[in-house]
Design an enzyme around this catalytic site. Structure first.
Site, PDB file in Angstrom:
ATOM      1  N   CYS A  93       0.809  -1.231   0.000  1.00 50.34           N
ATOM      2  CA  CYS A  93       0.000   0.000   0.000  1.00 50.34           C
ATOM      3  C   CYS A  93       0.839   1.277   0.000  1.00 50.34           C
ATOM      4  CB  CYS A  93      -0.963   0.004   1.177  1.00 50.34           C
ATOM      5  SG  CYS A  93      -2.167  -1.326   1.058  1.00 50.34           S
TER       6      CYS A  93
ATOM      7  N   HIS B 212      -3.727   7.145   2.607  1.00 49.51           N
ATOM      8  CA  HIS B 212      -4.020   5.853   1.983  1.00 49.51           C
ATOM      9  C   HIS B 212      -5.390   5.401   2.469  1.00 49.51           C
ATOM     10  CE1 HIS B 212      -4.114   1.749   0.931  1.00 49.51           C
ATOM     11  NE2 HIS B 212      -3.820   1.301   2.139  1.00 49.51           N
TER      12      HIS B 212
ATOM     13  N   ASN C 288     -10.181  -0.128  -0.572  1.00 47.58           N
ATOM     14  CA  ASN C 288      -8.725   0.010  -0.454  1.00 47.58           C
ATOM     15  C   ASN C 288      -8.090  -0.542  -1.730  1.00 47.58           C
ATOM     16  OD1 ASN C 288      -5.999  -0.381   0.108  1.00 47.58           O
ATOM     17  ND2 ASN C 288      -6.336  -1.102   2.196  1.00 47.58           N
TER      18      ASN C 288
END
Ligand code: ACO
Length: 352
Positions: free
Chosen positions: A122, A264, A294
């Site tokens: 990520c 994020h 996500n």
């Protein structure tokens, strides 16, 4: 002798964002869709994560397909057709070998251009950004296309309600150019970190050399993505807050200078806790988690491309982007938003 003037202005040249692109698959998967086959509910997913839906690719679409679309959009946004380097940040390359970046470059008409992948889960976009900025600062490149692309739907365990509800597919990209500090689109110092002691908290156990060299077949389900979410949660909040402050300090900025926090998109509660710790008011926190979930490495550039395209982020705005992910890895950077028209839209598979 290396002619540094041919590519870049020599060592320590700053980097600016010249163009921005983002691409999402057209297939919307709602929480109710998932609740038809998993022991979960729209209420649980929304209240624990902030996610209402995510986009998943159709069968047959791979990460490179989304990457090419986002990359082409960023090139158009920047008004350029060639670059000196291509970087693709991804957790879900089309194949374990080779890297996906050379194929993406070729499909963008960039055969011959150096191209490599970055794997930081990520935090991939921010690690890729540091790579791109470094290429420009060293004089190795004058322009860089950085794409972050994921098809997490291809590695999710359909029976694991702890991960299947969280991740989505997408791609975002920026074109970086060389310019002095303070120029529109200027990228601040990239601050990164890692802690491999937590490597097993977010992982795909099988398919790599550890499992293959054992000579044993992978246990069922071990090719799927696994995450110990609860343990990751606490570390994500702490690291994201800490590295944000570090990036601000190194850029000579304070929280008050920030128009937008672009965290994020891991979990609404993580984003809110990070904003709270930093003292960033809620109306300055960018979010699209509700619609896209996500999207791992693609999360920040997809969020920024979308927010720029819909007018939330404007030229001259100061953005603080921060991420945390598998590795464990984390990073943050400040960006003075460029005067570029972002291209953001839906990926259309070839032949459809
Ligand atoms: N629906 C219903 N119940 C669920 C679901 C679901 N989809 N998922 C888990 N549960 C249950 C669990 O089984 C557990 O039940 P139990 O108490 O009977 O055992 C209960 O809900 C609580 O589970 P937790 O895992 O403690 O739930 P939590 O509130 O921590 O939420 C989540 C889980 C959303 C994964 C959260 O931990 C999280 O967001 N963690 C951080 C993720 C992250 O930031 N990752 C890093 C970036 S991602 C990357 O790098 C790829």
């Amino acid at each position: 002798m290396v002619d540094r003037t041919a590519r870049g202005d020599g060592p320590m040249t700053g980097a600016v964002v010249l163009g921005v692109g983002g691409s999402l698959p057209g297939r919307v998967v709602t929480n109710d869709d998932l609740a038809t086959r998993l022991d979960t509910s729209d209420e649980w997913i929304r209240s624990r994560t902030g996610i209402g839906a995510r986009r998943w690719v159709e069968p047959g679409t791979a990460t490179s397909d989304l990457a090419v679309d986002a990359g082409a959009r960023a090139l158009r946004s920047a008004g350029v057709s060639t670059v000196d380097a291509v970087i693709v940040a991804t957790t879900t390359p089309d194949r374990l070998c080779p890297a996906v970046a050379p194929e993406v470059a070729a499909r963008l008409g960039l055969v011959g251009t150096p191209a490599h992948d970055v794997a930081a889960v990520c935090t991939g976009f921010l690690y890729g950004l540091a790579n791109g900025v470094g290429l420009i600062a060293s004089g190795a490149a004058r322009t860089v296309l950085l794409i972050a692309a994921e098809t997490f739907s291809t590695i999710l365990d359909p029976q694991d309600r702890g991960t299947a509800v969280i991740f989505g597919d997408g791609a975002g990209a920026v074109v970086l150019g060389a310019a002095g500090p303070g120029a529109p689109g200027a990228v601040g110092p990239c601050v990164l970190g890692s802690d491999g002691i937590g490597a097993d908290l977010i992982q795909i156990p099988a398919g790599g050399s550890r499992q293959r060299s054992s000579g044993l077949a992978a246990a069922p389900g071990e090719h799927y993505f696994k995450m110990r979410g609860k343990e990751v949660f606490r570390q994500a909040v702490e690291r994201m807050a800490e590295v944000s402050l570090d990036a601000l300090a190194r850029a000579g900025l304070t929280v008050g200078d920030i128009d937008h926090l672009a965290p994020h998109q891991a979990n609404m509660r993580i984003c809110a806790a990070v904003a709270h710790r930093l003292g960033v008011p809620e109306d300055r926190v960018l979010a699209n988690l509700d619609e896209v979930g996500n999207t791992a490495a693609a999360s920040i550039p997809v969020l920024l491309a979308q927010a720029a395209a819909d007018g939330r982020v404007k030229a001259g705005d100061q953005v603080l982007a921060v991420a945390f992910g598998g590795g464990l890895t984390w990073g943050a950077v400040t960006l003075a938003w460029p005067d570029a028209v972002a291209s953001f839209g839906t990926f259309v598979p070839a032949g459809s």
